[in-house]
Design a protein around this motif. Structure first.
Motif, PDB file in Angstrom:
ATOM      1  N   HIS A  47       0.808  -1.231   0.000  1.00  0.00           N
ATOM      2  CA  HIS A  47       0.000   0.000   0.000  1.00  0.00           C
ATOM      3  C   HIS A  47       0.837   1.274   0.000  1.00  0.00           C
ATOM      4  CE1 HIS A  47      -3.294  -2.748   0.648  1.00  0.00           C
ATOM      5  NE2 HIS A  47      -2.703  -3.207   1.728  1.00  0.00           N
ATOM      6  N   SER A 117       7.257  -0.125   5.735  1.00  0.00           N
ATOM      7  CA  SER A 117       6.063  -0.682   6.381  1.00  0.00           C
ATOM      8  C   SER A 117       6.339  -1.267   7.763  1.00  0.00           C
ATOM      9  CB  SER A 117       5.430  -1.755   5.487  1.00  0.00           C
ATOM     10  OG  SER A 117       6.336  -2.822   5.277  1.00  0.00           O
ATOM     11  N   PHE A 126       0.961   5.347   6.367  1.00  0.00           N
ATOM     12  CA  PHE A 126       0.045   4.312   5.920  1.00  0.00           C
ATOM     13  C   PHE A 126      -1.411   4.622   6.297  1.00  0.00           C
ATOM     14  CE2 PHE A 126       4.193   2.484   5.782  1.00  0.00           C
ATOM     15  CZ  PHE A 126       4.174   1.673   4.656  1.00  0.00           C
TER      16      PHE A 126
END
Length: 298
Positions: A47, A117, A126
């Motif tokens: 993402h 991440s 995020f």
């Protein structure tokens, strides 16, 4: 009066958005064409906007041509930070700093995603939308990814100039197998305000075209050759239209013909269009050069 005019022009220049000052780079475009599918795959898994990954990659690796990219496949300038794999050393904020090294560019893209991440430092990013590349760019700078005060602006300008935000929709071309390791098997060189690769055994304009993102018809035209020609190993393949003559430093440095050379191979060596090589030397295309002939190349 002149001083005020200079200051006015300076203010006007600085007021122009960076994307308007930035010039299109074929190197950058080739980089995006090569690695866009890597970035899209990473976006789907982690993402992170593909536009951000590509902009960081091209900026941190100098379009894949930096010392870190060439020696260690490191496209994102990630330092060791407890890394237990292969390393390379490079001068950065301090001399001889430790950087991560990878087996392929794909591994570098994968580690970049994991690096962002898995770190609490970047966790706030995020929470942003996948299409919010401006928020990601500013957030990366605020979180300390880079020390350059214009880092966020640079990323945004690159994304907008090359329309990388289109990749944030996740549309992959499907042409590049993302798990296949390095995509470029040819190193790109720069000479005479142009770029070239050196052909390997079995190469054609079609095979090189798929790698560098220039159509095989254009490559053949740039190199004054048949589009279906099989290239000789070691042959120069120019990626843009060749020049009228060699660089300035060759003004008083003529080329002495060696065994096995032709007017065409000499033109290729210096990135000169063949007709101009003949013209500079007052020769006609039917002239057969001999070993020891002295040719002007500028």
């Amino acid at each position: 009066m002149k001083k005020n005019l200079f200051i006015g022009l300076l203010i006007l220049f600085l007021s122009v958005p960076m994307k308007a000052q930035m010039k299109f780079s074929q190197q950058y475009q080739q980089y995006f064409d090569t690695y866009k599918d890597y970035a899209i795959e990473q976006m789907k898994r982690y993402h992170i906007p593909a536009s951000i990954t590509l902009a960081q990659g091209v900026l941190e690796s100098a379009a894949g041509r930096s010392e870190l990219a060439l020696k260690g496949n490191n496209h994102f300038g990630i330092k060791c930070h407890g890394w237990t794999g292969r390393t390379v050393y490079h001068d950065d904020d301090m001399n001889n700093e430790c950087f991560r090294a990878y087996n392929s560019a794909y591994d570098s893209y994968e580690d970049h995603s994991k690096f962002l991440s898995s770190s609490s430092r970047y966790s706030s990013l995020f929470l942003l939308k996948q299409t919010d590349y401006k928020g990601w760019a500013r957030g990366l700078k605020a979180c300390g990814y880079a020390t350059n005060p214009r880092y966020a602006i640079q990323l945004i300008d690159i994304i907008q100039l090359y329309k990388l935000y289109e990749y944030d929709e996740g549309k992959s071309s499907g042409k590049v197998p993302v798990s296949s390791g390095p995509v470029w098997s040819h190193r790109v060189y720069e000479f005479n305000k142009n770029y070239y690769v050196i052909a390997k055994a079995g190469d054609t304009y079609r095979t090189i075209s798929k790698e560098v993102g220039v159509s095989y018809k254009k490559l053949a035209k740039y190199n004054e050759n048949d589009r279906d020609a099989r290239l000789e190993e070691g042959e120069f393949v120019w990626l843009e239209k060749k020049r009228r003559n060699a660089p300035k430093e060759y003004k008083n440095r003529p080329h002495v013909v060696r065994n096995g050379e032709s007017m065409y191979t000499i033109a290729q060596k210096y990135g000169i269009r063949l007709k101009y090589l003949y013209k500079m030397n007052d020769l006609t295309p039917d002239y057969r050069i001999k070993v020891g002939d002295v040719l002007r190349i500028r």
